[in-house]
Design a protein around this motif. Structure first.
Motif, short mmCIF file in Angstrom:
data_model
loop_
_atom_site.label_atom_id
_atom_site.label_comp_id
_atom_site.label_asym_id
_atom_site.label_seq_id
_atom_site.Cartn_x
_atom_site.Cartn_y
_atom_site.Cartn_z
N THR A 261 -4.26 -5.39 -4.99
CA THR A 261 -2.95 -5.28 -4.35
C THR A 261 -2.47 -6.67 -3.96
N TYR B 6 0.85 -1.19 0.00
CA TYR B 6 0.00 0.00 0.00
C TYR B 6 0.89 1.25 0.00
N ILE C 175 -8.17 -1.10 -3.61
CA ILE C 175 -7.24 0.00 -3.82
C ILE C 175 -7.41 0.58 -5.21
#
Length: 158
Positions: free
Chosen positions: A138, A78, A92
């Motif tokens: 992710t 992240y 995300i």
């Protein structure tokens, strides 16, 4: 297990609580918006709690492995300068296109490569990586949670 877990320490709670007797987390504590919502289950296996550490490129969470019934660490790729949560959820989204997307994808590829490399080796001084997976646009790596005994634990074992 039949009870609800504290999202700060992942210990099972036998009853409703306002403050966790194990870690002191208040039941109404809200997570940072950059974090996965506590209680989310990733890979149909890992119940995620609060973040233990927020770094430049990763967020590290305490979690509970529902299959093996043990506490684990979940590390999420992240890079906060390049991405954010979409619509207050867990997915995300990249903040801008073009170069930002390229940097994000390169970092994601590198994170996955390193996680898979660590997953494939066994070295005595490294905490082993148990699992590597992608979800929510992710990647994640999972390690066992190692804790050292508290001074109270050491006194009680004497």
């Amino acid at each position: 297990m039949s009870g609800k877990r504290c999202m700060g320490c992942m210990n099972e709670q036998k009853a409703q609580y306002t403050v966790c007797p194990y870690c002191g987390l208040k039941a109404e504590t809200a997570p940072d918006p950059s974090q996965i919502r506590p209680g989310t289950v990733l890979a149909q296996r890992y119940e995620v709690g609060f973040a233990l550490k927020i770094g430049l490129y990763t967020i590290t969470y305490i979690a509970y492995d529902l299959q093996r019934e043990e506490k684990v660490i979940v590390k999420e790729y992240y890079p906060s300068q390049l991405c954010s949560r979409v619509d207050g959820g867990n997915r995300i989204g990249i903040r801008a296109g073009g170069e930002q997307k390229t940097f994000y994808e390169r970092g994601l590829t590198q994170f996955l490569k390193e996680a898979k490399d660590l997953h494939s080796v066994s070295v005595p001084f490294l905490i082993p990586v148990q699992d590597v997976f992608t979800e929510n646009a992710t990647a994640y790596m999972v390690c066992l949670l190692y804790t050292s005994p508290s001074p109270r634990d050491k006194r009680q074992s004497r």
